[in-house]
Each structure stands twice: as C-alpha cells, then as structure tokens.
Design an enzyme around this catalytic site. Structure first.
Site, PDB file in Angstrom:
ATOM      1  N   ARG A 110       0.872  -1.179   0.000  1.00  0.00           N
ATOM      2  CA  ARG A 110       0.000   0.000   0.000  1.00  0.00           C
ATOM      3  C   ARG A 110       0.903   1.221   0.000  1.00  0.00           C
ATOM      4  O   ARG A 110       1.771   1.365   0.875  1.00  0.00           O
ATOM      5  CB  ARG A 110      -0.914   0.032   1.221  1.00  0.00           C
ATOM      6  CG  ARG A 110      -1.588   1.395   1.390  1.00  0.00           C
ATOM      7  CD  ARG A 110      -2.688   1.413   2.387  1.00  0.00           C
ATOM      8  NE  ARG A 110      -3.849   0.727   1.866  1.00  0.00           N
ATOM      9  CZ  ARG A 110      -5.072   0.793   2.396  1.00  0.00           C
ATOM     10  NH1 ARG A 110      -5.263   1.534   3.479  1.00  0.00           N
ATOM     11  NH2 ARG A 110      -6.073   0.147   1.867  1.00  0.00           N
ATOM     12  N   ARG A 116     -13.734  -8.125   2.697  1.00  0.00           N
ATOM     13  CA  ARG A 116     -12.315  -7.935   2.381  1.00  0.00           C
ATOM     14  C   ARG A 116     -11.532  -9.171   2.799  1.00  0.00           C
ATOM     15  O   ARG A 116     -10.599  -9.590   2.115  1.00  0.00           O
ATOM     16  CB  ARG A 116     -11.751  -6.696   3.115  1.00  0.00           C
ATOM     17  CG  ARG A 116     -12.350  -5.362   2.702  1.00  0.00           C
ATOM     18  CD  ARG A 116     -11.956  -4.980   1.279  1.00  0.00           C
ATOM     19  NE  ARG A 116     -10.520  -4.926   1.089  1.00  0.00           N
ATOM     20  CZ  ARG A 116      -9.750  -3.888   1.398  1.00  0.00           C
ATOM     21  NH1 ARG A 116     -10.278  -2.790   1.886  1.00  0.00           N
ATOM     22  NH2 ARG A 116      -8.431  -3.929   1.171  1.00  0.00           N
ATOM     23  N   CYS A 134     -16.138   2.147   0.854  1.00  0.00           N
ATOM     24  CA  CYS A 134     -14.991   1.287   1.202  1.00  0.00           C
ATOM     25  C   CYS A 134     -14.550   1.490   2.649  1.00  0.00           C
ATOM     26  O   CYS A 134     -13.872   0.630   3.202  1.00  0.00           O
ATOM     27  CB  CYS A 134     -13.848   1.522   0.233  1.00  0.00           C
ATOM     28  SG  CYS A 134     -13.177   3.196   0.259  1.00  0.00           S
ATOM     29  N   GLN A 168     -10.337  -3.765  -2.921  1.00  0.00           N
ATOM     30  CA  GLN A 168     -11.642  -3.301  -2.455  1.00  0.00           C
ATOM     31  C   GLN A 168     -12.736  -3.686  -3.444  1.00  0.00           C
ATOM     32  O   GLN A 168     -13.846  -4.055  -3.057  1.00  0.00           O
ATOM     33  CB  GLN A 168     -11.618  -1.775  -2.279  1.00  0.00           C
ATOM     34  CG  GLN A 168     -12.915  -1.205  -1.740  1.00  0.00           C
ATOM     35  CD  GLN A 168     -13.217  -1.643  -0.310  1.00  0.00           C
ATOM     36  OE1 GLN A 168     -12.355  -1.541   0.556  1.00  0.00           O
ATOM     37  NE2 GLN A 168     -14.424  -2.147  -0.067  1.00  0.00           N
ATOM     38  N   HIS A 172      -7.594   0.684  -6.332  1.00  0.00           N
ATOM     39  CA  HIS A 172      -7.806  -0.095  -5.105  1.00  0.00           C
ATOM     40  C   HIS A 172      -8.511  -1.407  -5.497  1.00  0.00           C
ATOM     41  O   HIS A 172      -9.665  -1.640  -5.138  1.00  0.00           O
ATOM     42  CB  HIS A 172      -8.646   0.714  -4.115  1.00  0.00           C
ATOM     43  CG  HIS A 172      -8.582   0.244  -2.704  1.00  0.00           C
ATOM     44  ND1 HIS A 172      -7.907  -0.906  -2.324  1.00  0.00           N
ATOM     45  CD2 HIS A 172      -9.118   0.746  -1.549  1.00  0.00           C
ATOM     46  CE1 HIS A 172      -8.023  -1.072  -1.020  1.00  0.00           C
ATOM     47  NE2 HIS A 172      -8.751  -0.086  -0.525  1.00  0.00           N
ATOM     48  N   ASP A 198     -17.047   7.498  -1.664  1.00  0.00           N
ATOM     49  CA  ASP A 198     -15.764   7.390  -0.960  1.00  0.00           C
ATOM     50  C   ASP A 198     -15.486   8.747  -0.320  1.00  0.00           C
ATOM     51  O   ASP A 198     -16.146   9.745  -0.647  1.00  0.00           O
ATOM     52  CB  ASP A 198     -14.663   7.013  -1.970  1.00  0.00           C
ATOM     53  CG  ASP A 198     -13.350   6.635  -1.296  1.00  0.00           C
ATOM     54  OD1 ASP A 198     -13.324   6.476  -0.049  1.00  0.00           O
ATOM     55  OD2 ASP A 198     -12.331   6.513  -2.009  1.00  0.00           O
TER      56      ASP A 198
END
Ligand code: CP
Length: 298
Positions: free
Chosen positions: A104, A286, A258, A134, A131, A218
């Site tokens: 990340r 996840r 998310c 996700q 991402h 988001d």
C-alpha cells in the site's frame, strides 16, 4: 509457472474475477462453519504499508493466519525502505525470503517497479490510482445480495480518484453500466474513462443515482489530500449521499462505501445504518476475497 501480480483489476480476466468472487463466497461459508483450510502452511506474506490501514491490514494478516501461513508487517519507519533502500533492491531481497508481497503506497509507479523486479506475486493493496482489492469485496457483496453484476446500473458519486478508477476497470471487465458524478476538477482521467463504453460521466449526483442498483461513494479527501480538505468540502457538498439521494435509486438499491467514512460529509450519518447500506458486510468481505486472492496467486 510464471508468477502473477494483482496490480489492477485488468491483471485478471473477467472469468478470473468471477472465480475469485465465487471462491470468496465458499471460503466465507467454510470459515463461518468453523472448517479449517490451511493450504498456505509454510508460506509468508510481506505487507508493506506506506499509508495507514485498518481493514486491509487486518484482512491480509487474518487471512494468511486462517490459510495456515504467516504475515509480516513492514512500514517505512521500521524498515530500510524509509532510509532510501531502492524499491528494486527491496523487491529482490524479499523475493529471496517470502512467497508473496502486498503493497500500500502513494505511487503506482513504484509498485509496478517492485513487481517488475520481484520474482514473487505482488498485490496492490491501494495506490493513488487503484484499489483493486476493495473492488473484489464490493463485487462479492453485490453478488451475494443480487446475483451477477453484469448489466446492473452502478452510480459512483464523489471523488474521481482511486476507487472511481477501479470501478471504471470493473465496469469494463464485468459489463455493468457505471454512471459517475464528480465535482468539476475532481473527475477521473478522460483517457481512463475512454477505455470503456461502460462508464460515463453525468452532470449531477441525482442523475447518477437514478435507477441505480448500487450506489458507491468514498471520502472527499483521500490519504494525501488532507491539506485540501477545506476547498474539497465546498466543492463536494452537492455530492453527499443521503436518504433523499438514495431514494432516487431503485427501491432495492444497495449502498457501499470502502470505509473509513466521514459521516456528515460524503455520507449522511443516518444513511450508514440505513437498511440499504451493506458497508459492514462489504468490509467483512475484504477478508474472504483477499483469502481467495492469496490462494489463487500462490
Ligand atoms: N477500505 C480500506 O482499504 O480500508 P483501510 O484503509 O482501513 O485498509
């Protein structure tokens, strides 16, 4: 066999994405039933976190443990990465010791370089551009509730940043109709948007959510944009997902985020706990999708 990376959703075929989602569904059922499944005994995942995380770290670390393997947390402060050891060298060193790496960070270019020099699979656990992990969880969550996402209408409301980009890739791969509403100046890259006929910009949040089977948003200031928060609050105000907006979607629409969410900004406080919200299940998925991904890549 050549190693596989997962740097964007475009690294997997539509069939492979569908396989991962189905496998995540199976792994979830096995875990809920208390069934032990440890195919990754003796395997190690290195987790490089240049940015903060709750869900991603817990899902990968717990996932490796449940699959019988082991995970090591690395960040710039506690490793030589923070003292300037080149990405290329770190990739080759870790390839000698561990079996798979997740990264990340705020540079997709560095991640791509790492993957080029690594002889082991590399997973994008979020960059400034994408991402993809996700998205696997989001697709699983939609599929578990509504069946195939192919042909569905999805609204993305908010910042045309990494989540929006990954939704554009997912629309291209999985054949859903993506309507994107972002303030002027925060829209996704036109070239990326032009990469598929399945994603289109619309003029307002209301237009995006009309007849949507899924509404996604988001945070308005992602990691790295905190200094712009005041300007963003003003620009994004008409793009808040609240009950009034959600009521314009189909009657059985789903709401995803998310997380972490800023209640009162991109989502109203009440809508997070609305019956149409599946954000907690989305977060839980996840774990299952990342386990499926680890199993698949190893
Ligand atoms: N959604 C997500 O990636 O959460 P974290 O930042 O907590 O990992």
């Amino acid at each position: 066999m050549a190693k596989r990376d997962f740097l964007t959703l475009l690294d997997t075929s539509p069939e492979e994405i569908q396989f991962l989602v189905q496998r995540a569904h199976e792994l979830k059922a096995m875990q809920k039933a208390g069934e032990l499944w440890e195919p990754l005994r003796g395997k190690t995942l290195a987790m490089i976190f240049g940015l903060s995380s709750t869900r991603t770290r817990v899902a990968f670390e717990t996932g490796m443990h449940q699959l019988g393997g082991h995970a090591i947390f690395l960040n710039p402060d506690s490793s030589q990465l923070g003292r300037g050891e080149p990405v290329e060298d770190t990739a080759r060193v870790l390839s000698e010791m561990v079996d798979i790496v997740m990264i990340r960070g705020d540079s997709q270019a560095d991640m791509n370089t790492f993957a080029h020099y690594a002889s082991i699979p590399v997973i994008n656990a979020m960059s400034e551009l994408y991402h993809p992990c996700q998205l696997l969880a989001d697709i699983q969550t939609f599929t578990d509730h509504r069946g195939s996402i192919e042909g569905a209408t999805v609204a993305f409301v908010g910042d045309g940043y990494n989540m929006c980009n990954s939704y554009i890739n997912a629309a291209a791969q999985l054949g859903f109709n993506l309507k994107i509403a972002c303030p002027e100046g925060y829209q996704p890259d036109p070239e990326r948007l032009a990469s598929t006929n399945n994603a289109n910009l619309v003029d307002s949040a209301e237009e995006a959510v009309e007849k949507a089977d899924l509404v996604v948003t988001d945070v308005w200031s992602s990691m790295g944009h905190e200094e712009e928060t005041a300007a963003r609050l003003a620009a994004f105000a008409p793009f808040q997902v609240n009950r009034k907006l959600l009521d314009l979607a189909t009657k059985d629409t789903l709401l995803m985020h998310c997380l972490p969410a800023h209640r009162g900004e991109e989502v109203s406080d009440d809508v997070m706990d609305d019956p149409r919200s599946v954000v907690w299940e989305e977060a839980g998925n996840r774990l299952h999708t990342q386990k499926a991904l680890l199993e698949f890549l190893l």
